[in-house]
Motif scaffolding. Structure first.
Motif, mmCIF file in Angstrom:
data_model
loop_
_atom_site.group_PDB
_atom_site.id
_atom_site.type_symbol
_atom_site.label_atom_id
_atom_site.label_comp_id
_atom_site.label_asym_id
_atom_site.label_seq_id
_atom_site.Cartn_x
_atom_site.Cartn_y
_atom_site.Cartn_z
ATOM 1 N N ALA A 163 1.710 38.306 -4.249
ATOM 2 C CA ALA A 163 1.081 37.119 -4.836
ATOM 3 C C ALA A 163 0.636 36.148 -3.750
ATOM 4 O O ALA A 163 -0.453 35.558 -3.839
ATOM 5 N N ALA A 164 1.445 35.982 -2.725
ATOM 6 C CA ALA A 164 1.069 35.091 -1.628
ATOM 7 C C ALA A 164 -0.147 35.644 -0.879
ATOM 8 O O ALA A 164 -1.050 34.892 -0.508
ATOM 9 N N GLU A 165 -0.175 36.935 -0.675
ATOM 10 C CA GLU A 165 -1.318 37.554 0.008
ATOM 11 C C GLU A 165 -2.586 37.430 -0.836
ATOM 12 O O GLU A 165 -3.665 37.154 -0.320
ATOM 13 N N ALA A 166 -2.469 37.623 -2.151
ATOM 14 C CA ALA A 166 -3.628 37.501 -3.038
ATOM 15 C C ALA A 166 -4.150 36.062 -3.053
ATOM 16 O O ALA A 166 -5.360 35.829 -3.052
ATOM 17 N N ALA A 167 -3.243 35.099 -3.056
ATOM 18 C CA ALA A 167 -3.661 33.695 -3.035
ATOM 19 C C ALA A 167 -4.364 33.367 -1.721
ATOM 20 O O ALA A 167 -5.341 32.622 -1.702
ATOM 21 N N ARG A 168 -3.874 33.932 -0.623
ATOM 22 C CA ARG A 168 -4.506 33.683 0.667
ATOM 23 C C ARG A 168 -5.903 34.293 0.706
ATOM 24 O O ARG A 168 -6.845 33.680 1.175
ATOM 25 N N ARG A 169 -6.041 35.510 0.161
ATOM 26 C CA ARG A 169 -7.349 36.168 0.149
ATOM 27 C C ARG A 169 -8.320 35.482 -0.802
ATOM 28 O O ARG A 169 -9.528 35.490 -0.581
ATOM 29 N N ALA A 170 -7.806 34.902 -1.882
ATOM 30 C CA ALA A 170 -8.661 34.270 -2.889
ATOM 31 C C ALA A 170 -9.187 32.920 -2.412
ATOM 32 O O ALA A 170 -10.002 32.302 -3.083
ATOM 33 N N GLY A 171 -8.695 32.475 -1.298
ATOM 34 C CA GLY A 171 -9.181 31.193 -0.775
ATOM 35 C C GLY A 171 -8.476 30.022 -1.400
ATOM 36 O O GLY A 171 -9.102 29.025 -1.724
ATOM 37 N N ALA A 172 -7.180 30.130 -1.569
ATOM 38 C CA ALA A 172 -6.416 29.030 -2.146
ATOM 39 C C ALA A 172 -6.444 27.812 -1.235
ATOM 40 O O ALA A 172 -6.097 26.727 -1.643
ATOM 41 N N GLY A 173 -6.892 27.984 -0.033
ATOM 42 C CA GLY A 173 -6.988 26.879 0.910
ATOM 43 C C GLY A 173 -7.202 27.438 2.295
ATOM 44 O O GLY A 173 -6.947 28.603 2.545
ATOM 45 N N PRO A 174 -7.674 26.627 3.193
ATOM 46 C CA PRO A 174 -7.888 27.112 4.553
ATOM 47 C C PRO A 174 -6.547 27.420 5.225
ATOM 48 O O PRO A 174 -5.530 26.805 4.907
ATOM 49 N N ASP A 175 -6.562 28.375 6.149
ATOM 50 C CA ASP A 175 -5.342 28.729 6.864
ATOM 51 C C ASP A 175 -4.858 27.576 7.729
ATOM 52 O O ASP A 175 -3.676 27.402 7.943
ATOM 53 N N SER A 176 -5.791 26.802 8.213
ATOM 54 C CA SER A 176 -5.467 25.707 9.112
ATOM 55 C C SER A 176 -6.422 24.547 8.819
ATOM 56 O O SER A 176 -7.559 24.769 8.432
ATOM 57 N N PRO A 177 -5.974 23.333 9.037
ATOM 58 C CA PRO A 177 -6.904 22.206 8.842
ATOM 59 C C PRO A 177 -8.115 22.290 9.766
ATOM 60 O O PRO A 177 -9.175 21.786 9.442
ATOM 61 N N TRP A 178 -7.978 22.958 10.896
ATOM 62 C CA TRP A 178 -9.104 23.093 11.808
ATOM 63 C C TRP A 178 -10.190 23.977 11.219
ATOM 64 O O TRP A 178 -11.356 23.864 11.589
ATOM 65 N N ASN A 179 -9.815 24.905 10.333
ATOM 66 C CA ASN A 179 -10.784 25.804 9.712
ATOM 67 C C ASN A 179 -11.393 25.229 8.438
ATOM 68 O O ASN A 179 -12.238 25.866 7.824
ATOM 69 N N ASP A 180 -10.947 24.076 8.023
ATOM 70 C CA ASP A 180 -11.417 23.476 6.782
ATOM 71 C C ASP A 180 -12.836 22.945 6.963
ATOM 72 O O ASP A 180 -13.078 22.024 7.741
ATOM 73 N N ARG A 181 -13.790 23.510 6.253
ATOM 74 C CA ARG A 181 -15.187 23.104 6.389
ATOM 75 C C ARG A 181 -15.444 21.708 5.834
ATOM 76 O O ARG A 181 -16.421 21.064 6.193
ATOM 77 N N ALA A 182 -14.588 21.236 4.961
ATOM 78 C CA ALA A 182 -14.777 19.905 4.391
ATOM 79 C C ALA A 182 -14.631 18.817 5.455
ATOM 80 O O ALA A 182 -15.159 17.716 5.302
ATOM 81 N N ARG A 183 -13.931 19.116 6.540
ATOM 82 C CA ARG A 183 -13.794 18.138 7.613
ATOM 83 C C ARG A 183 -15.128 17.827 8.264
ATOM 84 O O ARG A 183 -15.311 16.773 8.848
ATOM 85 N N ARG A 184 -16.053 18.772 8.208
ATOM 86 C CA ARG A 184 -17.349 18.589 8.849
ATOM 87 C C ARG A 184 -18.272 17.670 8.056
ATOM 88 O O ARG A 184 -19.254 17.166 8.581
ATOM 89 N N LEU A 185 -17.968 17.474 6.787
ATOM 90 C CA LEU A 185 -18.802 16.613 5.952
ATOM 91 C C LEU A 185 -18.501 15.155 6.279
ATOM 92 O O LEU A 185 -17.361 14.763 6.437
ATOM 93 N N ARG A 186 -19.528 14.387 6.362
ATOM 94 C CA ARG A 186 -19.352 12.971 6.651
ATOM 95 C C ARG A 186 -19.509 12.164 5.375
ATOM 96 O O ARG A 186 -20.326 12.479 4.533
ATOM 97 N N ALA A 187 -18.752 11.121 5.294
ATOM 98 C CA ALA A 187 -18.867 10.221 4.143
ATOM 99 C C ALA A 187 -20.141 9.389 4.279
ATOM 100 O O ALA A 187 -20.556 9.041 5.380
ATOM 101 N N THR A 188 -20.760 9.095 3.165
ATOM 102 C CA THR A 188 -21.955 8.261 3.169
ATOM 103 C C THR A 188 -21.544 6.825 3.455
ATOM 104 O O THR A 188 -20.613 6.310 2.842
#
Length: 73
Positions: free
Chosen positions: A33-58
């Motif tokens: 179950a943990a492996e399936a959640a990781r593969r399903a994209g339950a969240g980035p493996d690391s905050p550095w890999n989180d693409r939302a960090r690249r978005l800037r607030a208006t």
């Protein structure tokens, strides 16, 4: 897996085998179950890999908008 100790009673080999089979199957199911959640994209493996960090607030209207618009978001 951690060792299992019998604290009370004298279980038969069949009873011990049954308990160990249940414990092992539960552990395997939890791992799957943990492996399936990781593969399903339950969240980035690391905050550095989180693409939302690249978005800037208006920038919002305000006194120091011109100054804070250049800051990293």
């Amino acid at each position: 897996m951690a060792p299992i100790h019998v604290l009370h009673g004298q279980p038969t080999p069949e009873e011990l085998a049954t308990v160990l089979a249940v414990v092992q199957s539960r552990a395997a199911a939890a791992q799957a179950a943990a492996e399936a959640a990781r593969r399903a994209g339950a969240g980035p493996d690391s905050p550095w890999n989180d693409r939302a960090r690249r978005l800037r607030a208006t920038p919002r209207p305000g006194v120091n908008v011109w100054r804070t618009s250049g800051w990293a978001g």
